[in-house]
Write a protein that holds these residues in place. Sequence first.
Motif, PDB file in Angstrom:
ATOM      1  N   THR A 104      -4.761  58.071 -22.616  1.00 24.10           N
ATOM      2  CA  THR A 104      -3.803  57.022 -22.247  1.00 24.10           C
ATOM      3  C   THR A 104      -3.379  57.154 -20.796  1.00 24.10           C
ATOM      4  N   VAL A 105      -3.085  58.366 -20.380  1.00 26.23           N
ATOM      5  CA  VAL A 105      -2.692  58.607 -18.987  1.00 26.23           C
ATOM      6  C   VAL A 105      -3.840  58.268 -18.057  1.00 26.23           C
ATOM      7  N   GLU A 106      -5.048  58.630 -18.414  1.00 20.02           N
ATOM      8  CA  GLU A 106      -6.203  58.361 -17.558  1.00 20.02           C
ATOM      9  C   GLU A 106      -6.475  56.865 -17.439  1.00 20.02           C
ATOM     10  N   ILE A 107      -6.326  56.134 -18.518  1.00 24.88           N
ATOM     11  CA  ILE A 107      -6.495  54.678 -18.460  1.00 24.88           C
ATOM     12  C   ILE A 107      -5.431  54.057 -17.566  1.00 24.88           C
ATOM     13  N   GLY A 108      -4.198  54.507 -17.709  1.00 22.34           N
ATOM     14  CA  GLY A 108      -3.126  54.009 -16.845  1.00 22.34           C
ATOM     15  C   GLY A 108      -3.397  54.306 -15.384  1.00 22.34           C
ATOM     16  N   TYR A 109      -3.846  55.526 -15.101  1.00 25.41           N
ATOM     17  CA  TYR A 109      -4.177  55.892 -13.721  1.00 25.41           C
ATOM     18  C   TYR A 109      -5.307  55.022 -13.189  1.00 25.41           C
ATOM     19  N   ARG A 118     -13.699  50.623  -9.635  1.00 30.27           N
ATOM     20  CA  ARG A 118     -12.742  51.729  -9.610  1.00 30.27           C
ATOM     21  C   ARG A 118     -12.377  52.182 -11.021  1.00 30.27           C
ATOM     22  N   VAL A 119     -12.105  51.245 -11.912  1.00 30.62           N
ATOM     23  CA  VAL A 119     -11.750  51.606 -13.287  1.00 30.62           C
ATOM     24  C   VAL A 119     -12.903  52.344 -13.961  1.00 30.62           C
ATOM     25  N   VAL A 120     -14.105  51.830 -13.830  1.00 31.55           N
ATOM     26  CA  VAL A 120     -15.262  52.456 -14.467  1.00 31.55           C
ATOM     27  C   VAL A 120     -15.505  53.854 -13.895  1.00 31.55           C
ATOM     28  N   SER A 121     -15.404  54.007 -12.579  1.00 32.88           N
ATOM     29  CA  SER A 121     -15.671  55.320 -11.984  1.00 32.88           C
ATOM     30  C   SER A 121     -14.645  56.362 -12.418  1.00 32.88           C
ATOM     31  N   VAL A 122     -13.375  55.971 -12.520  1.00 28.40           N
ATOM     32  CA  VAL A 122     -12.348  56.916 -12.968  1.00 28.40           C
ATOM     33  C   VAL A 122     -12.577  57.307 -14.420  1.00 28.40           C
ATOM     34  N   LEU A 123     -12.862  56.330 -15.266  1.00 27.01           N
ATOM     35  CA  LEU A 123     -13.040  56.640 -16.684  1.00 27.01           C
ATOM     36  C   LEU A 123     -14.321  57.420 -16.957  1.00 27.01           C
ATOM     37  N   ILE A 124     -15.379  57.160 -16.210  1.00 26.72           N
ATOM     38  CA  ILE A 124     -16.606  57.946 -16.372  1.00 26.72           C
ATOM     39  C   ILE A 124     -16.362  59.385 -15.941  1.00 26.72           C
ATOM     40  N   ARG A 125     -15.664  59.561 -14.831  1.00 24.03           N
ATOM     41  CA  ARG A 125     -15.364  60.912 -14.371  1.00 24.03           C
ATOM     42  C   ARG A 125     -14.525  61.663 -15.399  1.00 24.03           C
ATOM     43  N   PHE A 126     -13.574  60.979 -16.014  1.00 24.52           N
ATOM     44  CA  PHE A 126     -12.748  61.611 -17.047  1.00 24.52           C
ATOM     45  C   PHE A 126     -13.589  61.975 -18.259  1.00 24.52           C
ATOM     46  N   GLY A 127     -14.458  61.073 -18.683  1.00 25.55           N
ATOM     47  CA  GLY A 127     -15.292  61.334 -19.842  1.00 25.55           C
ATOM     48  C   GLY A 127     -16.275  62.466 -19.623  1.00 25.55           C
ATOM     49  N   ARG A 128     -16.730  62.620 -18.403  1.00 21.64           N
ATOM     50  CA  ARG A 128     -17.680  63.680 -18.084  1.00 21.64           C
ATOM     51  C   ARG A 128     -16.997  65.047 -18.075  1.00 21.64           C
ATOM     52  N   ASN A 129     -15.792  65.119 -17.527  1.00 17.70           N
ATOM     53  CA  ASN A 129     -15.096  66.393 -17.405  1.00 17.70           C
ATOM     54  C   ASN A 129     -14.236  66.710 -18.610  1.00 17.70           C
ATOM     55  N   GLY A 130     -13.851  65.706 -19.359  1.00 14.28           N
ATOM     56  CA  GLY A 130     -12.964  65.927 -20.496  1.00 14.28           C
ATOM     57  C   GLY A 130     -11.544  66.172 -20.012  1.00 14.28           C
TER      58      GLY A 130
END
Length: 95
Positions: free
Chosen positions: A17-22, A70-82
């Motif tokens: 949730t925090v990552e989506i908001g960011y 920007r949204v896709v790059s942030v969420l992909i980075r989050f999904g990759r690192n956990g």
Amino acid sequence: MTAHGGRRDQAARDAMTVEIGYALVSAAFAVAVVFGAIAGPALLFDLPETLEKVLLRLALGLAPVLFIARVVSVLIRFGRNGPQPSQPGRTNPDS
């Protein structure tokens, strides 16, 4: 990251949730800055009509592309690192 039959635990849901908001807020900020940089002169100064139209259309065309990228790059980075560890620097629970 999962507990009770594969369901995400509360910390993982909160992290997402925090990552989506960011991702959304940072994308909106990036779009505002780029839109202002491109369309700003057309809105502030008395430029030739053709140049004003070109700048405004360029800004309007670039804004959604930048937002999505920007949204896709942030969420992909989050999904990759956990999600981040709760205790940074600790690699072994026994340490």
